[in-house]
Scaffold this active site. Sequence first.
Site, PDB file in Angstrom:
ATOM      1  N   LYS A  11       0.839  -1.192   0.000  1.00  0.00           N
ATOM      2  CA  LYS A  11       0.000   0.000   0.000  1.00  0.00           C
ATOM      3  C   LYS A  11       0.878   1.248   0.000  1.00  0.00           C
ATOM      4  O   LYS A  11       1.863   1.330   0.730  1.00  0.00           O
ATOM      5  CB  LYS A  11      -0.900   0.022   1.245  1.00  0.00           C
ATOM      6  CG  LYS A  11      -2.217  -0.694   1.070  1.00  0.00           C
ATOM      7  CD  LYS A  11      -3.129  -0.436   2.259  1.00  0.00           C
ATOM      8  CE  LYS A  11      -4.504  -1.040   2.022  1.00  0.00           C
ATOM      9  NZ  LYS A  11      -5.420  -0.799   3.149  1.00  0.00           N
ATOM     10  N   GLU A  26     -21.042  -6.254   7.340  1.00  0.00           N
ATOM     11  CA  GLU A  26     -22.031  -5.492   8.104  1.00  0.00           C
ATOM     12  C   GLU A  26     -23.165  -6.367   8.618  1.00  0.00           C
ATOM     13  O   GLU A  26     -23.658  -6.161   9.742  1.00  0.00           O
ATOM     14  CB  GLU A  26     -22.582  -4.361   7.234  1.00  0.00           C
ATOM     15  CG  GLU A  26     -21.596  -3.261   6.917  1.00  0.00           C
ATOM     16  CD  GLU A  26     -20.635  -3.592   5.790  1.00  0.00           C
ATOM     17  OE1 GLU A  26     -19.704  -2.807   5.549  1.00  0.00           O
ATOM     18  OE2 GLU A  26     -20.821  -4.653   5.130  1.00  0.00           O
ATOM     19  N   ARG A  35     -26.530  -2.858   3.848  1.00  0.00           N
ATOM     20  CA  ARG A  35     -26.226  -4.267   3.639  1.00  0.00           C
ATOM     21  C   ARG A  35     -26.698  -5.144   4.802  1.00  0.00           C
ATOM     22  O   ARG A  35     -26.543  -6.363   4.757  1.00  0.00           O
ATOM     23  CB  ARG A  35     -24.707  -4.430   3.462  1.00  0.00           C
ATOM     24  CG  ARG A  35     -24.113  -3.402   2.515  1.00  0.00           C
ATOM     25  CD  ARG A  35     -22.624  -3.552   2.369  1.00  0.00           C
ATOM     26  NE  ARG A  35     -22.322  -3.977   1.007  1.00  0.00           N
ATOM     27  CZ  ARG A  35     -21.205  -4.569   0.647  1.00  0.00           C
ATOM     28  NH1 ARG A  35     -20.280  -4.841   1.523  1.00  0.00           N
ATOM     29  NH2 ARG A  35     -21.010  -4.909  -0.607  1.00  0.00           N
TER      30      ARG A  35
END
Length: 626
Positions: free
Chosen positions: A285, A371, A399
């Site tokens: 990253k 979620e 969700r």
Amino acid sequence: MDAPRILDAIGSPADLKVLSDEELGILAQEIRTQIVETTSVTGGHVASSLGAVEIILAAHSVLDAPKDKLVFDVGHQAYAHKLVTGRRDLFGTLRTYGGLSGFPRPSESPFDVHPSGHASDSLSVATGLAKARLLKGSDERIVAVIGDASIAGGMAFEALNYLGAEQLPLVIILNDNEMSISRNVGSLMRHFGNLRATSQYRDAREALQERMEAGGAFSNAMAHLGKTIKESMKQFAIPQAMLFEQLGIVCTAPIDGHDIGALKETLELLLSMDAPALMHVVTKKGAGYEPAMADPERFHGVGPYVVATGEAKPQESRRRTYTEVFGEALCHEARADDRIVAITAAMESGTGLKDFARRFPSRFVDVGIAEAQAVGMASGLALGGRKPVVAVYSTFMQRAIDQMVIDCALPELDVVLALDRAGIVGDDGPTHNGVFDIAYTRMVPGLRVLAPSDEAELVSALHTALALGGPFALRYPRGAGEGAVLPEQPEVLEPGRARVVREGGDVSVLAFGRMVGQAKEAAELLAARGIEARVVDMRWVKPLDEQAIADAAATGLVVTAEEGVIAGGAGEGVLEVLARQGSQVPAVTLGVGDRFVMQGSVAEVLHELGLDAQGIAAAVEGALRR
């Protein structure tokens, strides 16, 4: 005079095919420089996009897009994709009003396959594309790029299960930016992984297996022994591949995600297969930009910054954010009540729970990008006598609506849903705007919903939800608060009781959440024009204050203002109450119409929607004229 860049000669992915691997490597660095220069002004998702540059260049060098499909998960990593698909000259408008979206958007470019913005959905989209290809009899190739966090989401696993069962030809590039790679083992394992991917190997393996299984007891025993040895060796050498292999998906060993030559070679090989395959790619990253590599969490999503140091550019004012206030208030509540448990879905920092996690580690739960699991687990915690608070972005709570309805509201459990980023979020655009939560929480029986108008109200709203018990939802916006003084001792708000924040006899503006501040400003504008507006902070989306609504009708005009969709929203709830009361008073509902809202600053978007002070004042004047 600046030296010419390879990037300036790239008008479409087709231009990449004439470049050598060395030239593609130079291009990768030019792209990184462009990403850093642009996002230092506009902000954006920096670390993930810097880490995925070589993956995107390799994929577009091999594929023939837009005929072939490159499907992104979330889209945080797609900036290089935008730069090589004809949007280089517009890249400076990234995430700005009327400019380029920060995420893939089909309406923006034919190279964008779907409007990715929520995690873990790319594999489902890709399997649908692969099934459509089969039904049409066409030959386009399909590649999905997904991160190591997103692939752990339940939707991704459902897609993997289907993909393995149906054996649809499709390549998944797993962008693993957490795992280190051993060069020696990686090279050896890449060789064996690539060997397993060749059609000759697969055909020979299956033919030999069939012959041995048909050759009597001894051959059968040898076939079984061979299977056992093969699986044991795979578990020893590349244990991370076993899950995918058992699902019927060929998995390569980890390869260097910044080696363009290796990426192209492996991808071409996997695309030649007539079966699903996963290409395990290890990246860093923030690659190429030291501040992002040193602090990838901060550079996941960042505002404007100084390129040389990575430090945030100074802001004109620095009021505390709603998220910060919520995190501090929850810590205060948790010190007084050891039953409180905080849950989030891979958003520890984003939802303000970092300090809670440090202070109360045993009472902090991060379920990852899941979620539904977060809300379902909260119901179990409540059944076990705990008081869970689920902190998640409004857009992502979409969700987990089923779990909110069945697991929490139906049994009337003590679960608090803290919906951060409610309303307009600004530069992240339509996939992240939290404009649906009022509608989807209003419909749930027994769920009480609070929309605090400032950070002091947020502190009292959280205290109220924990004190009264039962299923609760709190919605609060992204960004800085109003500068309100926080209460030393938060009050328990009376359910369904609003508060008048400005008196007036010509019109009543019933405002919810952040719209209260805009309504107060609108009232001042109207006063200068001889119109006195009564402004009511409704506080409660559910239950609504029916007496406050009746009192509002007495002024002769009712206007509601909410930072959410009008359909099914709080304004329609007010209309329902007025109808039950038999009122004939004219009413206007202000909110988000039947549309998706694009990116831009919050101020720009609210102005476009007519939800800023000027818009509310204009709506009042127009209604009074009519």
